[in-house]
Design an enzyme around this catalytic site. Structure first.
Site, PDB file in Angstrom:
ATOM      1  CB  THR A  11      -0.971   0.005   1.197  1.00 42.94           C
ATOM      2  OG1 THR A  11      -1.847  -1.114   1.060  1.00 42.94           O
ATOM      3  CG2 THR A  11      -1.811   1.266   1.252  1.00 42.94           C
TER       4      THR A  11
ATOM      5  CG  PHE B 187       0.302   4.528   3.724  1.00 42.51           C
ATOM      6  CD1 PHE B 187      -0.852   4.481   4.494  1.00 42.51           C
ATOM      7  CD2 PHE B 187       0.955   3.334   3.448  1.00 42.51           C
ATOM      8  CE1 PHE B 187      -1.346   3.278   4.984  1.00 42.51           C
ATOM      9  CE2 PHE B 187       0.467   2.123   3.927  1.00 42.51           C
ATOM     10  CZ  PHE B 187      -0.690   2.096   4.697  1.00 42.51           C
TER      11      PHE B 187
END
Ligand code: PEP
Ligand code: MN
Length: 567
Positions: A179, A181
């Site tokens: 992921t 961010f």
């Protein structure tokens, strides 16, 4: 007691959420106050109320794609992107102690985690899969309510924090689940373009509802040679079938081609907003400043001075002596070459008490044009003669490019002084020679500027640069300059180049030179350069800081003692 103010970073989720891991990955050893919020919206709200310094928002996952509501928050609040970080996401199935995987009837987690474990969850066809506000929040709820036959999908950290058992590890459908961010601010920050850092710019534009408009916009990036690394769209919520286009491009918003490309797109579409320029995250390649890469691998595009480029300390070979890499070097001699007797007597003193090299200026950079300017070529000859007589390599200053061809004929080391540290033409020309360069820090220069000046020399193919901390100008006038002692260990944590200290120009006062030298050695300097005169009271330049024989002898002994202590 002094309370230091920690940086406050807000994130969505409970303790043990992946966002909290991402903050740790961003800040490594630095202590941060991580503040949990139930939703990303609340994170942004806290930013606007200045309750936190930055917010961390997940923006894209490698399996499920965009975290769309965070794109919307970016645009609606015109947030500034300060940094990005990408972390591996490994999901774990967690339950209270004693929970059996075959008896599970309910599984809680954040919808993003549920969709990243979609294949794994298919085998629980009788269980209810219920979305919640957070992965770690689901783990917390199960633990607090001691729920039976219930599991949560969350991180390994959440299992530890909430005392749950791991029922199954690594349940994400794809092992390379990651992921991305974004660290965001509500202030319109403009980060300066620093060389050697691969930058990224995130922006958004709208297209007019005209034939071929998106094609034309994308063509602008091609025209200005701007690499587009991401393109995604979000609907205009108020006008159906109209879209905002979000892009990431390589470069900094201040780069001419990037700025021009966005200008052009603005002319075409009427709306462009830049969220910010920030360093591109490079997973395994990223290194905290000052830390050596564990595997010692070289980073190809790091600055040449950096430990990323070269992990081993540089040893500069001068005659038989090596500077750096664990050796200690004493360079000593008069400020200026004044005459034959002065040079020979002074050389004799420094050689007798153990100096490795002889210094002396023949071309002097004097503050006043009426002060003694040095003997020029005559001075070079006298310095060479004295060096040869006592078998010491010689170090002398070059103040201008025109003098270089002459000076290289005599000198073993070319000194570039404080006043010329940013004489880029001189740095480049010195970089083309094969002589080692002693580069002194400018009196108004930062450590980074010193390193970038060294880079000028290294970039020309001359690897033999020795850095010298010689004090900087501060409000204090009691000493000639202020020795920036912390620059020594700082430089050593940033570069493989040797770092020496010149306590003579740093203090300007002869009795301070010994104690200050001891400090320099204690903090890890690879050597010292000091001014020594056979008769300081007659010195034509810098008399107040010149050491006599007794003082030099005492200095050498003191240095030896400190070296033994820190070994
Ligand atoms: C010198 O070492 O002779 C000198 C002039 O020093 P700085 O450039 O550090 O002032
Ligand atoms: Mn001097």
């Amino acid at each position: 007691m002094v309370h230091k103010r920690l940086l406050k970073i807000g994130y969505q989720g409970e303790k043990g959420a992946y966002s909290a891991e991402a903050i740790d990955a961003l800040y490594k050893e630095r202590e941060i106050e991580k503040i949990p919020f139930r939703t990303s919206y609340e994170v942004v709200d806290a930013l606007k109320k200045e309750l936190i310094d930055y917010g961390l928002l997940p923006i894209e996952n490698s399996i499920m794609g965009n975290i769309t509501h965070n794109y919307d928050l970016l645009l609606e609040n015109k947030l500034t992107i300060v940094k990005e970080v990408i972390i591996p996401i490994h999901h774990f199935l967690l339950g209270c102690k004693g929970t059996k995987i075959e008896e599970i009837t309910t599984i809680y987690s954040h919808p993003a985690a549920i969709s990243q474990c979609e294949v794994f969850l298919r085998k629980f066809d009788n269980a209810e899969i219920l979305p919640t506000y957070d992965t770690a929040g689901s783990a917390k709820m199960i633990a607090e309510k001691k729920l039976k036959n219930t599991a949560a999908i969350a991180s390994e950290a959440a299992a530890r924090i909430y005392g749950l058992s791991i029922l199954q590890e690594r349940i994400e459908d794809y092992p390379h689940n990651r992921t991305r961010f974004l660290l965001v601010s509500s202030e319109p920050l403009q980060v300066e373009n620093e060389p050697f850092i691969p930058w990224k710019v995130s922006a958004v534009f709208d297209t007019l509802d005209q034939h071929g408009m998106l094609y034309r916009c994308l063509g602008v990036f091609e025209e200005y040679e701007v690499n587009l690394s991401m393109l995604t769209s979000r609907p205009h919520k108020t006008e159906p079938w109209k879209y905002h286009f979000f892009v990431d491009v390589d470069g900094h918003a201040n780069d001419e081609n990037v700025a021009q490309a966005f200008e052009e797109i603005k002319k075409l579409t009427g709306f462009v907003h830049i969220f910010g320029s920030y360093p591109r995250f490079e997973a395994e390649e990223s290194v905290t400043p000052g830390k050596r890469r564990k595997n010692g691998k070289k980073k190809k595009d790091g600055p040449l001075y950096s430990l990323d480029h070269k992990a081993e300390p540089t040893q500069v070979l001068i005659g038989k002596h090596k500077v750096g890499g664990g050796t200690f070097t004493m360079i000593a001699g008069p400020c200026s070459v004044e005459g034959r007797q002065q040079m020979i007597e002074s050389a004799k003193i420094v050689s007798t008490h153990g100096a490795h090299m002889l210094r002396g200026g023949a071309f002097k950079p004097r503050t006043s044009p009426y002060s003694f300017q040095g003997l020029g070529e005559e001075g070079l000859k006298l310095l060479r003669e004295a060096g040869d007589m006592f078998d010491m390599p010689i170090v002398t200053e070059v103040v201008s490019v025109e003098d270089l061809p002459l000076i290289v004929q005599y000198a073993d080391v070319l000194q570039i002084g404080a006043r010329n540290m940013q004489n880029f033409v001189l740095l480049k020309e010195a970089g083309k020679t094969r002589k080692p360069i002693l580069l002194k820090r400018g009196m108004m220069a930062t450590v980074k500027e010193l390193l970038l000046s060294a880079e000028y020399i290294l970039a020309q193919g001359n690897p033999d640069v020795i850095l010298c901390e010689r004090g900087i100008r501060t409000f204090e006038t009691a000493t000639r300059n202020t020795l920036d002692i912390s620059a020594v260990p700082l430089l050593k944590s940033m570069t493989h180049l040797p770092v020496i200290v010149d306590p003579s120009h740093a203090t300007g006062i002869s009795h301070l030179i010994e104690p200050v030298s001891k400090a320099a050695v204690a903090v890890g300097a690879d050597g010292l350069m000091v001014e020594v005169h056979f008769n300081p009271s007659t010195a034509l330049s810098d008399a107040a800081q010149a050491l006599d024989e007794r003082q030099f002898k005492s200095l050498m002994k003191a240095v030896e003692k400190v070296r033994k202590l820190i070994e």
